[in-house]
Motif scaffolding. Structure first.
Motif, PDB file in Angstrom:
ATOM      1  N   LEU A  70      -1.725  95.279  18.617  1.00  0.00           N
ATOM      2  CA  LEU A  70      -1.859  93.825  18.670  1.00  0.00           C
ATOM      3  C   LEU A  70      -2.326  93.262  17.320  1.00  0.00           C
ATOM      4  O   LEU A  70      -1.694  92.370  16.747  1.00  0.00           O
ATOM      5  CB  LEU A  70      -2.833  93.437  19.775  1.00  0.00           C
ATOM      6  N   ILE A  71      -3.432  93.797  16.814  1.00  0.00           N
ATOM      7  CA  ILE A  71      -4.005  93.264  15.576  1.00  0.00           C
ATOM      8  C   ILE A  71      -3.098  93.540  14.382  1.00  0.00           C
ATOM      9  O   ILE A  71      -2.894  92.689  13.517  1.00  0.00           O
ATOM     10  CB  ILE A  71      -5.410  93.851  15.350  1.00  0.00           C
ATOM     11  N   ILE A  74      -0.151  91.180  14.615  1.00  0.00           N
ATOM     12  CA  ILE A  74      -0.578  89.821  14.251  1.00  0.00           C
ATOM     13  C   ILE A  74      -0.741  89.698  12.741  1.00  0.00           C
ATOM     14  O   ILE A  74      -0.296  88.711  12.132  1.00  0.00           O
ATOM     15  CB  ILE A  74      -1.893  89.464  14.971  1.00  0.00           C
ATOM     16  N   ALA A 307       1.476  89.099  20.249  1.00  0.00           N
ATOM     17  CA  ALA A 307       1.352  88.831  18.813  1.00  0.00           C
ATOM     18  C   ALA A 307       2.471  87.954  18.275  1.00  0.00           C
ATOM     19  O   ALA A 307       2.300  87.266  17.262  1.00  0.00           O
ATOM     20  CB  ALA A 307       1.326  90.149  18.038  1.00  0.00           C
ATOM     21  N   LYS A 323      -6.475  84.219  12.837  1.00  0.00           N
ATOM     22  CA  LYS A 323      -5.498  84.829  13.735  1.00  0.00           C
ATOM     23  C   LYS A 323      -5.910  86.256  14.108  1.00  0.00           C
ATOM     24  O   LYS A 323      -5.772  86.666  15.264  1.00  0.00           O
ATOM     25  CB  LYS A 323      -4.124  84.834  13.074  1.00  0.00           C
ATOM     26  N   GLY A 327      -6.817  87.758  17.712  1.00  0.00           N
ATOM     27  CA  GLY A 327      -6.224  88.997  18.220  1.00  0.00           C
ATOM     28  C   GLY A 327      -7.266  89.980  18.710  1.00  0.00           C
ATOM     29  O   GLY A 327      -7.079  90.637  19.744  1.00  0.00           O
TER      30      GLY A 327
END
Length: 377
Positions: A70-71, A74, A307, A323, A327
Motif C-alpha cells: 500500500l505505502i 502510494i 493506492a 499521502k 497510507g
C-alpha cells in the motif's frame, strides 16, 4: 504498453521493497530490545538474540507485505502525480481500468511471493527460532503448564485406520524441543468412556509412521465391566522396559499446541483442524486462521487498489508525505480491523470464510468508491 508496465513495475517494486525493509528494521530493533532481558538465561547470549530476531523476520515480512504494498504503491503513484507523469499517461489514453490492470499484474507477483513466505519460509523459521531459544536456555515447551501438556487421540481397530474403538488422553510432564516426551501418562477409554487402561512411562520417543516408543512402562488394565465385588481382583499390572503404541499424535501435532495459528502454514492448519474434528474438539480458531492464511495474500491487491486513487490527487491536493501518512493510517486500520474481525468471528461463531474475507471485502468496496469519487472530480 509493455514499456509502461515495466516502468510501473520497477518503480512500485522498488518502493515496496524499500518500505518493507524499513518496517523489518524497525520491528527487528524492537524485538532485539525485548530479547535483551533473556540474555544470560542458560547459555543464551547476544549473538543468539540476534539470530532469534533474524529468524523471526520472515513472519513479519508476511504480515507487513500488504501495508508495504500500500505505502510503496502510494509513494510511487504520488511521485508520478507530482511530476505530472500520470497526467501525461492519462492524456496518452491510459484509462483507470488500464492502470488498475497494470497494478493487478504487479500485485499478483507480490501475492505469490507473500504466499510462499507464509506457507514455507515463515513457519519453518518461526519453529527454528523457538527451538533455538528453548534449547540454548535449557527450557522445554511445556514448562509453562502446571499439570503438563494434555491432548486427545482416538483408538482405532487397525492402528491409524479402521473403526474407532475408544479414546486416549495423553498427559506429558515435559515436551523437549527434539520431540522427546518425559513423564508420560496415557488414559485409554472405550467407546462408552469407561477406563480400560492406564499407561505410565518415564519417556517416549517418536520412531516414525505414527509409532511412539515408551520406556520403562507400567500398564494397568481395568475390567471392561463395572466395578463389582470381584472386579478389583481382575485389575492387572504389566511392567515392560519398552513398548510401542500407534497414535495419530505426532511431534508436529504436539508442536501446534504451542504455535501461534497465524504463524502456521495452511497445510498444518488443515491437518490440525481435521485432527480436532475427529476428536470432537472445537476447531473455530484454526478454521479462521486457515482461511486468513489463504485470503491474506490477496489483501495486497486490495491495498494496491486503495493506492490507485492517490495518483489522481495532484501535488497541490497534498504533499507526498501527507499521502504516505494517509497510507500508513489505512494500513494500520486494515490490520486492526482484520484482527478485530478474527476475534468477533470467534466470539459470535461466524463462518470462518466470511470472518477472514470480510475485512478485505470492505476495503475493496472503499477502494472502488474512492476511485469513482476521484474520477468524477
Amino acid at each position: 504498453m509493455k514499456v509502461l508496465q515495466r516502468y510501473f513495475a520497477a518503480e512500485i517494486l522498488r518502493s515496496v521493497l524499500f518500505v518493507l525493509i524499513a518496517f523489518l528494521a524497525l520491528f527487528a530493533f524492537f524485538d532485539l530490545i525485548s530479547e535483551l532481558q533473556s540474555i544470560g538465561k542458560g547459555a543464551y547470549q547476544l549473538q543468539h538474540a540476534f539470530l532469534y530476531v533474524l529468524l523471526g523476520l520472515p513472519g513479519y515480512a508476511y504480515e507487513l507485505m500488504p501495508i508495504a504494498a500500500l505505502i510503496g504503491t502510494i509513494y510511487a503513484l504520488a511521485q508520478f502525480a507530482s511530476r505530472s507523469e500520470f497526467t501525461i499517461m492519462r492524456a496518452a489514453s491510459m484509462s483507470t481500468v488500464m492502470a488498475g490492470s497494470m497494478l493487478a499484474k504487479i500485485g499478483l507477483v507480490l501475492v505469490l511471493l507473500t504466499f510462499l513466505i507464509g506457507e514455507f519460509v515463515a513457519p519453518a523459521s518461526t519453529r527454528m527460532a523457538e527451538s533455538l531459544k528453548l534449547r540454548i536456555q535449557g527450557s522445554s515447551l511445556s514448562q509453562g503448564f502446571r499439570t503438563g501438556l494434555w491432548t486427545k487421540d482416538v483408538i482405532r481397530s487397525n492402528g491409524t485406520s479402521g473403526d474407532q474403538i475408544g479414546s486416549r488422553f495423553f498427559n506429558v510432564a515435559e515436551l523437549r524441543t527434539d520431540g522427546q516426551l518425559l513423564g508420560v501418562k496415557i488414559y485409554e477409554l472405550d467407546r462408552e468412556f469407561h477406563m480400560t487402561a492406564l499407561i505410565v512411562a518415564d519417556s517416549a520417543g517418536y520412531v516414525g509412521k505414527h509409532v511412539w516408543r515408551l520406556k520403562n512402562v507400567a500398564t494397568t488394565r481395568f475390567p471392561s465391566v463395572g466395578f463389582e465385588d470381584n472386579a478389583a481382583s481382575r485389575i492387572t499390572i504389566e511392567k515392560l522396559p519398552s513398548r510401542d503404541i500407534v497414535s495419530e499424535i505426532t511431534p508436529e501435532v504436539l508442536s501446534v499446541l504451542f504455535a501461534d495459528p497465524d504463524r502456521m502454514s495452511a497445510v498444518d492448519l488443515a491437518a490440525y483442524t481435521k485432527h480436532l474434528e475427529e476428536n470432537k474438539q472445537g476447531t473455530e480458531r484454526y478454521e479462521i486462521a486457515f482461511w486468513k492464511k489463504v485470503i491474506y495474500p490477496f489483501a495486497i491487491l486490495v491495498m494496491m487498489a486503495m493506492a490507485l486513487p492517490f495518483a489522481y490527487l495532484h501535488f497541490r491536493s497534498g504533499g507526498v508525505s501527507l499521502k504516505i501518512f494517509t497510507g500508513i493510517m489505512i494500513g494500520v486500520s486494515f490490520q486492526l480491523i482484520n484482527s478485530l474481525f478474527s476475534h468477533l468471528g470467534l466470539l459470535n461463531t461466524w463462518p470462518a470464510f466470511v470472518t477472514a474475507a470480510l475485512p478485505s471485502a470492505l476495503f475493496l468496496m472503499a477502494a472502488l468508491g474512492a476511485l469513482l469519487w476521484v474520477e468524477r472530480h
